[in-house]
Design an enzyme around this catalytic site. Sequence first.
Site, PDB file in Angstrom:
ATOM      1  N   ARG A  60       0.820  -1.219   0.000  1.00 53.13           N
ATOM      2  CA  ARG A  60       0.000   0.000   0.000  1.00 53.13           C
ATOM      3  C   ARG A  60       0.850   1.263   0.000  1.00 53.13           C
ATOM      4  O   ARG A  60       0.375   2.339  -0.387  1.00 53.13           O
ATOM      5  CB  ARG A  60      -0.997  -0.029   1.171  1.00 53.13           C
ATOM      6  CG  ARG A  60      -2.158  -0.990   0.906  1.00 53.13           C
ATOM      7  CD  ARG A  60      -3.169  -0.975   2.041  1.00 53.13           C
ATOM      8  NE  ARG A  60      -2.618  -1.536   3.252  1.00 53.13           N
ATOM      9  CZ  ARG A  60      -2.679  -2.830   3.595  1.00 53.13           C
ATOM     10  NH1 ARG A  60      -3.281  -3.695   2.784  1.00 53.13           N
ATOM     11  NH2 ARG A  60      -2.153  -3.267   4.715  1.00 53.13           N
ATOM     12  N   GLU A  97       2.914  -7.477  12.840  1.00 56.85           N
ATOM     13  CA  GLU A  97       1.837  -7.640  13.834  1.00 56.85           C
ATOM     14  C   GLU A  97       1.223  -9.030  13.663  1.00 56.85           C
ATOM     15  O   GLU A  97       0.792  -9.653  14.620  1.00 56.85           O
ATOM     16  CB  GLU A  97       0.787  -6.550  13.617  1.00 56.85           C
ATOM     17  CG  GLU A  97      -0.134  -6.333  14.795  1.00 56.85           C
ATOM     18  CD  GLU A  97      -1.145  -5.222  14.544  1.00 56.85           C
ATOM     19  OE1 GLU A  97      -1.134  -4.622  13.455  1.00 56.85           O
ATOM     20  OE2 GLU A  97      -1.948  -4.990  15.454  1.00 56.85           O
TER      21      GLU A  97
HETATM   22  P1  AMP Z   1       3.963  -3.047  11.401  1.00 60.17           P
HETATM   23  O1  AMP Z   1       5.207  -3.625  10.833  1.00 60.17           O
HETATM   24  O2  AMP Z   1       3.420  -3.834  12.558  1.00 60.17           O
HETATM   25  O3  AMP Z   1       4.092  -1.565  11.706  1.00 60.17           O
HETATM   26  O4  AMP Z   1       2.852  -3.229  10.294  1.00 60.17           O
HETATM   27  C1  AMP Z   1       2.723  -2.333   9.283  1.00 60.17           C
HETATM   28  C2  AMP Z   1       2.264  -2.962   7.996  1.00 60.17           C
HETATM   29  O5  AMP Z   1       1.253  -3.950   8.175  1.00 60.17           O
HETATM   30  C3  AMP Z   1       1.674  -1.883   7.145  1.00 60.17           C
HETATM   31  O6  AMP Z   1       2.243  -2.021   5.848  1.00 60.17           O
HETATM   32  C4  AMP Z   1       0.194  -2.113   7.148  1.00 60.17           C
HETATM   33  O7  AMP Z   1      -0.268  -2.075   5.837  1.00 60.17           O
HETATM   34  C5  AMP Z   1      -0.015  -3.500   7.750  1.00 60.17           C
HETATM   35  N1  AMP Z   1      -0.865  -3.485   8.955  1.00 60.17           N
HETATM   36  C6  AMP Z   1      -0.477  -3.832  10.211  1.00 60.17           C
HETATM   37  N2  AMP Z   1      -1.469  -3.733  11.093  1.00 60.17           N
HETATM   38  C7  AMP Z   1      -2.530  -3.288  10.408  1.00 60.17           C
HETATM   39  C8  AMP Z   1      -3.877  -2.940  10.767  1.00 60.17           C
HETATM   40  N3  AMP Z   1      -4.338  -3.053  12.028  1.00 60.17           N
HETATM   41  N4  AMP Z   1      -4.685  -2.475   9.785  1.00 60.17           N
HETATM   42  C9  AMP Z   1      -4.234  -2.355   8.516  1.00 60.17           C
HETATM   43  N5  AMP Z   1      -2.994  -2.669   8.117  1.00 60.17           N
HETATM   44  C10 AMP Z   1      -2.143  -3.132   9.030  1.00 60.17           C
END
Ligand code: AMP
Length: 172
Positions: A60, A97
Site C-alpha cells: 500500500r 503484527e
Molecule cells: P507493522 O510492521 O506492525 O508496523 O505493520 C505495518 C504494515 O502492516 C503496514 O504495511 C500495514 O499495511 C499493515 N498493517 C499492520 N497492522 C494493520 C492494521 N491493524 N490495519 C491495517 N494494516 C495493518
Amino acid sequence: MPDRLKSAVRDIPDFPIPGILFKDISPILADPKLLQHSIDLLVNIADDQKVDKVVGIDARGFIFGAPVALALKAGFIPVRKPGKLPYKTYEESYSLEYGENTLQIHQDAILPGEKVLIIDDLLATGGTAAATVDLIKKLGVEIINVAFIIELNALNGREKIDAPVSSIIQYT
Ligand code: AMP
C-alpha cells in the site's frame, strides 16, 4: 482536514486473523477528493526539503508513494517482498503484527547522499518501517522522514524507527 480522512477509514474486525482490527483505507482510495487530500498532506510532510527519492513499502506504500514522488519531483523506489525485484538486492527480515517477512531493495536504487522520504499506509508495531529504514541506511542515504497515513499509537511503533516519523491520523 485529517478528520475527513479519519472518518473514511473502515474498521474490519478479525482481519486477516482473529484479534486484528484492520484499518481499511479503500474508501479513501475510492474517493478522488480524499485521495488527493491524503497525497497533499503527505507531500506537506517534506516541508519544502529537497527529496531525491520517495521509497514506498510493499504494497500500500506504492499507492501513496508514487503520486507523492511526482508531486515532489522525486524518483520512486519500491521496497518489495522477496522474489519480486529482478536485479541485485539488499534485504532485511522483521516480525509483523501478524507473521514474519523479509523486504528487499535494489542495490543501486538510491545513490549515497541522496535524501529519501519513506511512505507507507499504516504504522502498527513499526517492524516493517524499522526494517525499511535499516535496509535503506545500508545505501548511505539521508532519511528525511518516514510518513504514514495512519498511526496506531498504542503499539508505540515509532520508538522502533531510527529516523523522524510523521503520521496524518492517529488512533489511541
Ligand atoms: P507493522 O510492521 O506492525 O508496523 O505493520 C505495518 C504494515 O502492516 C503496514 O504495511 C500495514 O499495511 C499493515 N498493517 C499492520 N497492522 C494493520 C492494521 N491493524 N490495519 C491495517 N494494516 C495493518
